[in-house]
Write an enzyme that holds these catalytic residues in place. Structure first.
Site, PDB file in Angstrom:
ATOM      1  N   GLU A   7       0.845  -1.187   0.000  1.00  0.00           N
ATOM      2  CA  GLU A   7       0.000   0.000   0.000  1.00  0.00           C
ATOM      3  C   GLU A   7       0.882   1.238   0.000  1.00  0.00           C
ATOM      4  OE1 GLU A   7      -3.513   0.232   0.159  1.00  0.00           O
ATOM      5  OE2 GLU A   7      -2.760   2.249  -0.282  1.00  0.00           O
ATOM      6  N   LEU A  31      11.479  17.308  -3.169  1.00  0.00           N
ATOM      7  CA  LEU A  31      12.779  17.953  -3.229  1.00  0.00           C
ATOM      8  C   LEU A  31      12.720  19.209  -2.364  1.00  0.00           C
ATOM      9  CD1 LEU A  31      15.192  16.890  -4.918  1.00  0.00           C
ATOM     10  CD2 LEU A  31      14.667  18.625  -6.609  1.00  0.00           C
ATOM     11  N   CYS A  34       6.388   5.873   8.679  1.00  0.00           N
ATOM     12  CA  CYS A  34       6.784   5.012   7.558  1.00  0.00           C
ATOM     13  C   CYS A  34       8.208   5.251   7.080  1.00  0.00           C
ATOM     14  CB  CYS A  34       5.811   5.192   6.405  1.00  0.00           C
ATOM     15  SG  CYS A  34       4.155   4.641   6.817  1.00  0.00           S
ATOM     16  N   LYS A  70      11.223   4.388   9.538  1.00  0.00           N
ATOM     17  CA  LYS A  70      11.371   2.980   9.955  1.00  0.00           C
ATOM     18  C   LYS A  70      11.566   2.049   8.751  1.00  0.00           C
ATOM     19  CE  LYS A  70       6.863   0.949   9.815  1.00  0.00           C
ATOM     20  NZ  LYS A  70       6.666   0.029   8.747  1.00  0.00           N
ATOM     21  N   ARG A  79       4.415  10.471  15.233  1.00  0.00           N
ATOM     22  CA  ARG A  79       5.499   9.487  15.295  1.00  0.00           C
ATOM     23  C   ARG A  79       6.745  10.039  14.585  1.00  0.00           C
ATOM     24  NH1 ARG A  79       2.720   4.339  12.812  1.00  0.00           N
ATOM     25  NH2 ARG A  79       1.644   6.004  11.694  1.00  0.00           N
TER      26      ARG A  79
HETATM   27  C1  UDX Z   1       4.931   7.865   3.035  1.00  0.00           C
HETATM   28  C2  UDX Z   1       4.875   7.559   1.524  1.00  0.00           C
HETATM   29  O1  UDX Z   1       4.816   8.800   0.784  1.00  0.00           O
HETATM   30  C3  UDX Z   1       3.663   6.693   1.215  1.00  0.00           C
HETATM   31  O2  UDX Z   1       3.656   6.334  -0.170  1.00  0.00           O
HETATM   32  C4  UDX Z   1       3.731   5.436   2.069  1.00  0.00           C
HETATM   33  O3  UDX Z   1       2.592   4.613   1.850  1.00  0.00           O
HETATM   34  C5  UDX Z   1       3.832   5.783   3.541  1.00  0.00           C
HETATM   35  O4  UDX Z   1       4.956   6.643   3.767  1.00  0.00           O
HETATM   36  P1  UDX Z   1       3.640   9.512   4.696  1.00  0.00           P
HETATM   37  O5  UDX Z   1       4.364   8.856   5.822  1.00  0.00           O
HETATM   38  O6  UDX Z   1       2.181   9.811   4.840  1.00  0.00           O
HETATM   39  O7  UDX Z   1       3.774   8.636   3.356  1.00  0.00           O
HETATM   40  O8  UDX Z   1       4.432  10.885   4.436  1.00  0.00           O
HETATM   41  P2  UDX Z   1       4.932  11.694   3.159  1.00  0.00           P
HETATM   42  O9  UDX Z   1       3.872  12.524   2.574  1.00  0.00           O
HETATM   43  O10 UDX Z   1       5.661  10.796   2.241  1.00  0.00           O
HETATM   44  O11 UDX Z   1       5.994  12.675   3.863  1.00  0.00           O
HETATM   45  C6  UDX Z   1       7.082  12.147   4.612  1.00  0.00           C
HETATM   46  C7  UDX Z   1       7.893  13.204   5.282  1.00  0.00           C
HETATM   47  O12 UDX Z   1       8.745  13.858   4.371  1.00  0.00           O
HETATM   48  C8  UDX Z   1       7.134  14.296   6.012  1.00  0.00           C
HETATM   49  O13 UDX Z   1       7.734  14.463   7.293  1.00  0.00           O
HETATM   50  C9  UDX Z   1       7.350  15.516   5.154  1.00  0.00           C
HETATM   51  O14 UDX Z   1       7.308  16.710   5.898  1.00  0.00           O
HETATM   52  C10 UDX Z   1       8.736  15.246   4.600  1.00  0.00           C
HETATM   53  N1  UDX Z   1       9.026  15.909   3.311  1.00  0.00           N
HETATM   54  C11 UDX Z   1       8.259  15.636   2.220  1.00  0.00           C
HETATM   55  C12 UDX Z   1      10.114  16.773   3.199  1.00  0.00           C
HETATM   56  O15 UDX Z   1      10.828  17.016   4.184  1.00  0.00           O
HETATM   57  N2  UDX Z   1      10.396  17.326   1.987  1.00  0.00           N
HETATM   58  C13 UDX Z   1       9.656  17.083   0.890  1.00  0.00           C
HETATM   59  O16 UDX Z   1       9.972  17.622  -0.171  1.00  0.00           O
HETATM   60  C14 UDX Z   1       8.548  16.205   1.004  1.00  0.00           C
END
Ligand code: UDX
Length: 426
Positions: free
Chosen positions: A145, A247, A257, A260, A327
């Protein structure tokens, strides 16, 4: 199986596709909330869909494995958190779910893993099923997923790809039937073996993490040389082989996610003797964590060299906007670190306050931005919620003690803050 973030969303998605769904979880409180149409977590738009599914009669919740045995297809959506003191994922809930299901199912059903797991888990689960099931036709498949918190509805109903890790044409046929409406709308399907399917999820998350850490590595070079990472990012983003998304330089990634999954992949690579791969992944993690420290340093500089006795307003507790998930939240980590340096930290977050309070009762929390910023010596924007980006510097000027702002997400327009007399660092 498992009605947490992933499981509850998937159950609702399946019911919306027209299937009869029984969603199970061992946590009574969660099931009682869901049964009364309440989500145990914050997710935009999902509450209404839950109500719709419950009204349709196609979705119900239970705490009993026995209520699930009749199903033709079982999705295992239980958590795989990081094991304390280890880089590995804790697979005990996955193992329990497969074992308990295998013990009960006595028809040719398939058990599909959706949880994010280290490579090789599906194979192990297939052995567990063979050992415990009375019907040799019960099969294991993997269907990772990719949903993002805050975008779960869209990602579930309109995923950009479906991955079917299957060991037989029967399992593929069943999965295609389950997802038929989505496939008919043009969603691409990648059919592969279970091990590759498991790896697609982990490698997608590792790649996203690597992109963020890459731009943060460039941010370090920019800081050391006087270059500006924002136009650099824009310039890189126009190359469609690179792309602008993920980026965004700043405080880096957190959540349940990316960190970990990255660490589990690092452990997996090390176990396989692939030390160079493990090193690459470890550096992604380490660059990411270094940004939290850098934020603390920049905040200290704005405060004139010390946090001791200073009032610090922390805006953001969630690991990213549009979620109440704290988390491995970079924002909270910086708040905690400033508190440890004897600052008086006051936090505000639009939805994640309760979770933050539970995790860090030692910190102070305020109901509004203005209240949190009252008499502050430093304001730190650490989660890029829209209401923080839209803040009025003039209004905030009237409540703080000193006009110092640290923008941990490169989210504000510095000119606006300079014009209102603020010291701005990002
Ligand atoms: C992520 C994956 O995107 C998703 O496909 C998977 O199923 C679960 O893990 P999520 O944990 O909801 O999803 O967060 P995501 O939107 O990917 O963002 C992750 C982190 O990266 C956030 O802390 C966000 O602030 C940070 N981030 C994102 C940045 O620091 N810079 C960016 O350019 C984009």
């Amino acid at each position: 199986m498992g009605s947490g973030y992933l499981g509850a969303t998937h159950a609702i998605g399946m019911a919306l596709l027209g299937h009869d769904v029984v969603a199970m979880d061992i946590e009574k409180e969660k099931i009682s909330l869901l049964s009364s149409c309440e989500l145990p977590f914050f997710e935009p738009g999902l509450g209404e869909l839950l109500r719709k599914c419950m009204e349709s009669g196609r979705l119900r919740f239970t705490t009993s494995y026995d209520d699930t045995v009749e199903a033709d297809i079982h999705f295992v959506c239980v958590g795989t958190p990081q094991l304390p003191g280890s880089l590995n994922a804790d697979l005990r809930w996955v193992e329990t779910a497969f074992t308990e299901l295998a013990r009960r199912i006595c028809s040719p059903a398939i058990i599909v893993g959706k949880s994010t797991v280290p490579t090789g888990t599906a194979r192990r689960m297939a052995e567990i099923v063979r050992r415990h099931s009375s019907d040799p036709r019960v099969e294991v498949a993997w269907n990772p997923e990719f949903l993002r918190e805050g975008r779960a509805v869209e990602d579930t109903l309109k995923p950009n790809r479906l991955i079917f890790g299957v060991e037989s044409p029967h399992a593929e046929k069943l999965l295609r039937a389950v997802y038929r409406p989505i496939i008919e709308r043009g969603c691409p399907v990648v059919v592969t073996d279970c091990t590759t399917a498991e790896l697609t999820k982990v490698s997608a998350n590792a790649f996203l993490a690597m992109k963020i850490s890459f731009i943060n590595a460039m941010a370090k070079i920019c800081e050391a040389t006087g270059a500006d990472v924002l136009p650099l990012t824009e310039a890189l983003g126009y190359d469609d082989r690179i792309g602008r998304r993920f980026l965004g330089p700043g405080l880096g990634f957190g959540g349940g996610c990316l960190p970990k999954d990255l660490r589990a992949l690092c452990a997996c690579a090390a176990d396989l003797g692939l030390d160079d791969v493990a090193l690459l992944i470890r550096q992604v993690d380490s660059i990411n964590l270094s940004r939290r420290h850098r934020a603390l340093v920049l905040g200290r500089e704005l405060l004139g060299g010390t946090y001791v006795g200073k009032r610090v307003c922390v805006l953001g507790a969630a690991f990213k906007p549009n979620t109440d998930d704290v988390r491995d939240s970079p924002a909270l980590a910086v708040g905690v670190a400033a508190h440890a340096e004897n600052a008086h930290v006051v936090i505000h977050d639009p939805v994640a306050m309760n979770n933050a309070k539970r995790a860090h009762p030692e910190l102070e929390y305020a109901e509004t931005i203005v209240e949190a910023a009252s008499e502050a010596d430093l304001v730190m924007l650490l989660t890029d919620w829209t209401e923080f980006i839209d803040m009025d510097p003039e209004l905030l000027s009237t409540t703080v003690r000193s006009r110092n702002i640290f923008d941990g997400r490169n989210a504000l327009t510095p000119e606006r803050w300079h014009a209102a007399g603020w010291n701005y660092r990002a």
